[in-house]
Design a protein around this motif. Structure first.
Motif, PDB file in Angstrom:
ATOM      1  N   HIS A   1      38.658  56.352   8.424  1.00 13.33           N
ATOM      2  CA  HIS A   1      37.482  55.678   8.986  1.00 13.33           C
ATOM      3  C   HIS A   1      37.749  55.031  10.337  1.00 13.33           C
ATOM      4  O   HIS A   1      36.833  54.496  10.955  1.00 13.33           O
ATOM      5  CB  HIS A   1      36.966  54.631   7.998  1.00 13.33           C
ATOM      6  N   GLY A   2      38.960  55.065  10.793  1.00 11.91           N
ATOM      7  CA  GLY A   2      39.277  54.537  12.124  1.00 11.91           C
ATOM      8  C   GLY A   2      39.332  53.023  12.122  1.00 11.91           C
ATOM      9  O   GLY A   2      39.075  52.365  11.142  1.00 11.91           O
TER      10      GLY A   2
ATOM     11  N   PHE B   1      55.757  45.100  23.292  1.00  9.36           N
ATOM     12  CA  PHE B   1      55.351  46.327  22.599  1.00  9.36           C
ATOM     13  C   PHE B   1      54.978  46.089  21.140  1.00  9.36           C
ATOM     14  O   PHE B   1      54.377  46.945  20.512  1.00  9.36           O
ATOM     15  CB  PHE B   1      56.454  47.397  22.700  1.00  9.36           C
ATOM     16  N   ALA B   2      55.358  44.919  20.580  1.00 10.66           N
ATOM     17  CA  ALA B   2      55.091  44.662  19.157  1.00 10.66           C
ATOM     18  C   ALA B   2      53.782  43.908  18.927  1.00 10.66           C
ATOM     19  O   ALA B   2      53.327  43.769  17.789  1.00 10.66           O
ATOM     20  CB  ALA B   2      56.257  43.878  18.549  1.00 10.66           C
ATOM     21  N   VAL B   3      53.193  43.430  19.991  1.00 12.02           N
ATOM     22  CA  VAL B   3      51.936  42.678  19.859  1.00 12.02           C
ATOM     23  C   VAL B   3      50.835  43.623  19.366  1.00 12.02           C
ATOM     24  O   VAL B   3      50.649  44.703  19.923  1.00 12.02           O
ATOM     25  CB  VAL B   3      51.545  42.069  21.226  1.00 12.02           C
ATOM     26  N   PRO B   4      50.105  43.254  18.295  1.00 12.53           N
ATOM     27  CA  PRO B   4      49.070  44.162  17.769  1.00 12.53           C
ATOM     28  C   PRO B   4      48.063  44.559  18.842  1.00 12.53           C
ATOM     29  O   PRO B   4      47.633  43.740  19.663  1.00 12.53           O
ATOM     30  CB  PRO B   4      48.409  43.334  16.663  1.00 12.53           C
ATOM     31  N   LYS B   5      47.723  45.852  18.816  1.00 12.01           N
ATOM     32  CA  LYS B   5      46.696  46.355  19.728  1.00 12.01           C
ATOM     33  C   LYS B   5      45.311  46.093  19.140  1.00 12.01           C
ATOM     34  O   LYS B   5      44.306  46.156  19.839  1.00 12.01           O
ATOM     35  CB  LYS B   5      46.866  47.870  19.927  1.00 12.01           C
ATOM     36  N   ARG B   6      45.299  45.848  17.824  1.00 13.28           N
ATOM     37  CA  ARG B   6      44.029  45.761  17.127  1.00 13.28           C
ATOM     38  C   ARG B   6      44.144  44.776  15.982  1.00 13.28           C
ATOM     39  O   ARG B   6      45.166  44.743  15.285  1.00 13.28           O
ATOM     40  CB  ARG B   6      43.754  47.147  16.519  1.00 13.28           C
TER      41      ARG B   6
ATOM     42  N   GLY C   1      50.278  56.916  20.197  1.00 15.40           N
ATOM     43  CA  GLY C   1      50.788  57.598  19.006  1.00 15.40           C
ATOM     44  C   GLY C   1      50.285  56.843  17.793  1.00 15.40           C
ATOM     45  O   GLY C   1      49.408  57.313  17.076  1.00 15.40           O
ATOM     46  N   GLU C   2      50.839  55.671  17.593  1.00 14.70           N
ATOM     47  CA  GLU C   2      50.267  54.742  16.624  1.00 14.70           C
ATOM     48  C   GLU C   2      50.010  53.415  17.337  1.00 14.70           C
ATOM     49  O   GLU C   2      50.823  52.994  18.181  1.00 14.70           O
ATOM     50  CB  GLU C   2      51.236  54.483  15.462  1.00 14.70           C
ATOM     51  N   ALA C   3      48.903  52.785  16.980  1.00 16.95           N
ATOM     52  CA  ALA C   3      48.636  51.451  17.518  1.00 16.95           C
ATOM     53  C   ALA C   3      49.008  50.431  16.454  1.00 16.95           C
ATOM     54  O   ALA C   3      48.646  50.581  15.277  1.00 16.95           O
ATOM     55  CB  ALA C   3      47.159  51.318  17.874  1.00 16.95           C
ATOM     56  N   VAL C   4      49.773  49.407  16.868  1.00 18.38           N
ATOM     57  CA  VAL C   4      50.106  48.323  15.937  1.00 18.38           C
ATOM     58  C   VAL C   4      48.805  47.624  15.540  1.00 18.38           C
ATOM     59  O   VAL C   4      48.079  47.119  16.400  1.00 18.38           O
ATOM     60  CB  VAL C   4      51.066  47.310  16.590  1.00 18.38           C
ATOM     61  N   THR C   5      48.504  47.661  14.251  1.00 18.26           N
ATOM     62  CA  THR C   5      47.213  47.158  13.780  1.00 18.26           C
ATOM     63  C   THR C   5      47.450  46.099  12.704  1.00 18.26           C
ATOM     64  O   THR C   5      48.154  46.361  11.724  1.00 18.26           O
ATOM     65  CB  THR C   5      46.385  48.317  13.199  1.00 18.26           C
TER      66      THR C   5
ATOM     67  N   ILE D   1      39.128  33.596  17.116  1.00 19.19           N
ATOM     68  CA  ILE D   1      40.322  33.662  16.260  1.00 19.19           C
ATOM     69  C   ILE D   1      41.183  34.867  16.644  1.00 19.19           C
ATOM     70  O   ILE D   1      42.414  34.792  16.655  1.00 19.19           O
ATOM     71  CB  ILE D   1      39.945  33.682  14.759  1.00 19.19           C
ATOM     72  N   GLU D   2      40.525  35.986  17.034  1.00 20.37           N
ATOM     73  CA  GLU D   2      41.278  37.160  17.464  1.00 20.37           C
ATOM     74  C   GLU D   2      42.103  36.843  18.714  1.00 20.37           C
ATOM     75  O   GLU D   2      43.293  37.163  18.798  1.00 20.37           O
ATOM     76  CB  GLU D   2      40.323  38.326  17.723  1.00 20.37           C
ATOM     77  N   LEU D   3      41.458  36.202  19.684  1.00 16.67           N
ATOM     78  CA  LEU D   3      42.154  35.811  20.913  1.00 16.67           C
ATOM     79  C   LEU D   3      43.293  34.844  20.615  1.00 16.67           C
ATOM     80  O   LEU D   3      44.398  34.958  21.177  1.00 16.67           O
ATOM     81  CB  LEU D   3      41.174  35.158  21.899  1.00 16.67           C
ATOM     82  N   GLU D   4      43.010  33.929  19.732  1.00 15.41           N
ATOM     83  CA  GLU D   4      44.003  32.935  19.325  1.00 15.41           C
ATOM     84  C   GLU D   4      45.247  33.632  18.737  1.00 15.41           C
ATOM     85  O   GLU D   4      46.386  33.351  19.127  1.00 15.41           O
ATOM     86  CB  GLU D   4      43.333  32.020  18.277  1.00 15.41           C
ATOM     87  N   LEU D   5      45.010  34.595  17.816  1.00 19.36           N
ATOM     88  CA  LEU D   5      46.138  35.298  17.190  1.00 19.36           C
ATOM     89  C   LEU D   5      46.872  36.185  18.202  1.00 19.36           C
ATOM     90  O   LEU D   5      48.092  36.306  18.186  1.00 19.36           O
ATOM     91  CB  LEU D   5      45.643  36.153  15.999  1.00 19.36           C
ATOM     92  N   LEU D   6      46.091  36.802  19.089  1.00 22.14           N
ATOM     93  CA  LEU D   6      46.693  37.650  20.118  1.00 22.14           C
ATOM     94  C   LEU D   6      47.656  36.844  20.991  1.00 22.14           C
ATOM     95  O   LEU D   6      48.806  37.251  21.227  1.00 22.14           O
ATOM     96  CB  LEU D   6      45.579  38.275  20.973  1.00 22.14           C
ATOM     97  N   ASN D   7      47.198  35.702  21.448  1.00 23.53           N
ATOM     98  CA  ASN D   7      48.054  34.869  22.300  1.00 23.53           C
ATOM     99  C   ASN D   7      49.267  34.351  21.533  1.00 23.53           C
ATOM    100  O   ASN D   7      50.377  34.263  22.079  1.00 23.53           O
ATOM    101  CB  ASN D   7      47.247  33.705  22.873  1.00 23.53           C
TER     102      ASN D   7
END
Lengths: 537, 537
Positions: free
Chosen positions: A536-537, A504-509, A469-473, A489-495
């Motif tokens: 623009h996606g 469910f609140a962890v950003p998908k993007r 529906g919506e992706a947490v971005t 850095i993306e992996l670091e922030l994701l972890n």
């Protein structure tokens, strides 16, 4: 003007005339004692008679434990017939059921238990090792009711009771229940970092049940609905729009612990399901099942979906897979118990990006900031009036003042209404992302991200996503010198987010920018960010 | 436990969350302004927009006239769209609509106006010459609103207003309405000689509307119901089970001033009626129409009937005449707004003498005189619980005490419930005859008969009648020496009753006996008389 009832016993009068959610079950079980009420995720089949006896047992036992009228009882339970017996038990005893999202982090659950002044929890044994931390230091909690076999757990000096010991037959529970007594409290994420308790009355739940039954066509009688439920019952969608309207009309709910396409298709065939309610991504997974072409799906009359309009080609494929079924988009929110909008069948293709007209028991309008009702086709906040609006947020006087300003419930959604009374969603005023059936507080995710040493500023928004529906971005500006070339850095922030937020609140993007759009006063313009993402996606 | 709402404006909060009957019309008219809401008996077609504007106009005007919250307004009107606009106008203004049976004798209407402390009447001009006597000496009445064109009538020193002058557009009415505020008061004949005012709340009417819509299958949306109404709107059946559920779901009601078989068949064809609701005798007349075989009756999905089970052969003929229709028996009473019982389709032939199971929002039981719930198949009083039970009788504290004893509403009907939850009517505890949709007080008819010099004693009961459901039957013992050989005494009593009773209460049958069955203490045994009539006719 009221009749002179001085000679009438108040309890007798209340019993004969009241509107009480627990009575819906009493009526159906008296008439259809042997009919199947619930199929448990473990496959066991619960008749209406057994379900009523269990619910009355819960009610009688909670009263015997000394719980007083309108005292809150927390449910920390996965989908199961015992969840529903706990809910009806509380309703019949005049208590407030507080189902809590068991996917939340322990700290938030602990906070909810304090905020709701909970004295009693009903908890699944499998969740105890993790969630016991949520009430370890709670000094108000006095009674822990444990679902599931095993040795008596350590719950400190609190009283501990096995759930199944409550389920004994006995005399019916007869206590006074008023129309606007609260029957459930569901915590929902809003714009603040803490969720708010949404208090819902017996009137609201019963009117919503009857209204839903009309909207989705639950017959009542010798024909009845059969509805598989894989969405979690601790959310209003599964509880108030799926389980209760079906049970109020003598139908059967088939509970799933989680969503698995082939298991669900098995259930549809075996129990001859008449209705389905899934998120768009789930329908996609269902259609992708290798076995679907061999299935007999002729019993399904209505496929309901929620959160956001589905692409037209998906609707077309769904209509072909379920040959006798209509497809219906419903929208809503916890504060409205929850359904506020149902799409017309004819709009499914012609206005497939719209939400549809308001539900039968709901007024919807677009309101200007000064409280004036906007013209058709003008953009503004979507507001509602309904007998199934919440009674209010718990412990949030200021939030209530804002919520009911100008005589309307303020949804926090921005949209417009066209000449045909059809609502079109445009943007979100409240700073939340609605992802996979969960409300995610942007502020909460931002608070966590800003706690990471590399993050300078950030904005968390929803971006359109066919699966969620919506992706947490998360749009992030990192400190100068941070290496953006590889994705470390993306992996670091994701972890980091996984560690500090519910799943469910962890950003998908993650999107990395060198600056964020701001107003003249320096406020981040989230609507600008959301609009760029949509385009623009 | 209630939320802290101290910062919320009470009116704003009420508007956003309330349950109010007037809001049902607001919702539908906003969504379907151009759809046909009502066809008047004079043939004029009223859209939802026009109906809403008229109803709001009535509400605004009544408030401007100084009527205060919960003040009663009497409606002395035949079936017309203005009747329904008056009803919704009262509902929107927080007033109590008191529709009065215009077939009652002037003396009884005068008594009702006093009992209900009516200050305002809305009356049809054609009824003024007769019914003006009913309020000529009423000192409380201050406002007479006249429906129909013509010169200003003489209503003494009261204010007189033309109904159509109320129907001006203007700002929406925004006043506070509580769930249990009274929305209508209908007078119903009971065991005493005076009728009692049945007070019904907004909760009761709205829940009954939604419940009825589910029971009889009113869709809501692009498809909708079309229902001709020939029964009088001043009775709960036409108002609460026919007009309101159809209007709440955006359907069309086609009003008839009275029942005429060919006119009704014209309406069915012209407006593609989806539902019908008639008394058994009316269905018989419909089937006897010479034109019925040539009619296209394919649009009708449900033929509802009330009062008493129909003979199986009549049901069969009806099913053949309406090829796409189910046949449904509904039962109820004014105190329950009114539907309490709906037959199952499968029982229509197998248990054709039964009433059927309780409605979706109703508990039904058989109760012993000591308040204990009886076993299945045992005979006793039929009692109900429901959110659409009345709030109470007006000005009748003792009647309320009896009505709600032991936590159930006492119907005054004697019956039993079988293993399948199906209710079977056995006898009437209350001394009333239900004839052609009207409640007739036996005591009142007996009082009149005993006033005739030739009558020594008498008992008035209902005897089964295919046309009237029950026929008012007077069993009379005349003075010694009265000539019973020719029928002069029967004609004499008939004319005497016509002079002193409303038309529907005049006995259809006189039976002359030399004595009446009595108990040891000398009380007439009516159940014995009724049982003889059922067995021997």
């Amino acid at each position: 003007m009221k009749p002179d009832l001085s000679l009438v016993d108040p309890l007798d009068y209340n019993l004969a005339t009241r509107l009480a959610v627990g009575d819906m079950l009493t009526r159906v079980s008296w008439l259809f004692p042997d009919r199947l009420a619930i199929v448990d995720p473990d496959g066991s089949e619960i008749s209406y008679r057994a379900f009523e006896v269990a619910s009355e047992g819960v009610a009688r036992s909670l009263i015997a434990e000394g719980l007083e009228r309108q005292e809150p009882v927390a449910l920390l339970l996965p989908n199961s017939w015992r969840f529903l017996a706990s809910f009806f038990g509380c309703a019949k005893a005049g208590l407030i059921a507080c189902p809590i999202n068991i996917q939340l982090d322990v700290e938030t659950i602990a906070w909810i238990l304090e905020d709701a002044t909970v004295t009693t929890v009903i908890i699944d044994r499998a969740l105890l090792p993790t969630l016991e931390k949520a009430f370890r230091n709670n000094r108000r909690l006095k009674l822990v009711i444990v679902v599931g076999d095993g040795p008596e757990p350590d719950v400190g000096d609190r009283r501990c009771v096995a759930f199944d010991s409550l389920l004994v037959d006995g005399p019916g529970v007869s206590i006074r229940i008023e129309d606007r007594d609260i029957v459930h409290c569901l915590y929902t994420s809003g714009t603040t970092s803490r969720p708010k308790g949404v208090l819902t009355s017996h009137v609201a739940v019963m009117v919503a049940s009857l209204s839903n039954a009309i909207q989705v066509g639950h017959p009542r009688g010798e024909e009845y609905s059969v509805l598989p439920i894989v969405l979690p019952l601790f959310h209003t969608t599964a509880l108030d729009t799926l389980a209760l309207p079906v049970l109020a009309t003598g139908g059967t709910v088939v509970l799933g612990a989680s969503f698995a396409p082939d298991t669900l298709l098995d259930v549809v065939e075996r129990y001859r399901a008449t209705h389905l309610m899934l998120l768009p991504a789930m329908y996609q997974a269902l259609l992708a099942s290798e076995s679907i072409a061999r299935r007999d799906l002729s019993s399904v009359r209505l496929c309901i979906y929620a959160m956001a309009p589905m692409p037209r080609d998906l609707i077309g494929r769904l209509a072909r897979a379920f040959p006798n079924s209509k497809i219906l988009l419903g929208s809503g929110q916890t504060e409205c118990v929850p359904a506020t909008v149902f799409q017309w069948p004819s709009n499914q293709y012609d206005k497939s990006d719209s939400w549809g007209p308001p539900a039968i028991t709901v007024d919807a309008r677009i309101i200007d900031p000064d409280g004036a009702i906007a013209e058709r086709d003008a953009v503004g906040e979507i507001v509602y009036r309904s007998p199934h609006t919440m009674s209010g947020y718990w412990n949030s006087a200021e939030a209530n003042r804002v919520a009911f300003e100008h005589g309307w419930f303020h949804s926090g959604d921005v949209g417009m209404v066209d000449r045909a009374g059809v609502i079109w969603f445009v943007d979100r005023l409240k700073d939340i992302v609605k992802s996979g059936g969960e409300n995610v507080s942007s502020v909460e995710v931002e608070r966590v991200l800003l706690g990471h040493p590399e993050v300078l500023e950030c904005a968390v928004v929803g971006s359109p996503d066919p699966r969620w529906g919506e992706a947490v971005t998360a749009v992030v500006v990192v400190r100068e010198g941070t290496d953006l070339e590889d994705d470390s850095i993306e992996l670091e922030l994701l972890n980091y987010c996984k560690e500090h937020l519910p799943r469910f609140a962890v950003p998908k993007r993650f999107i990395f920018e060198t600056s964020l759009p701001k107003t003249a006063t320096g406020k981040i313009q989230k609507s600008e960010i959301r609009s760029r993402l949509r385009e623009h996606g």
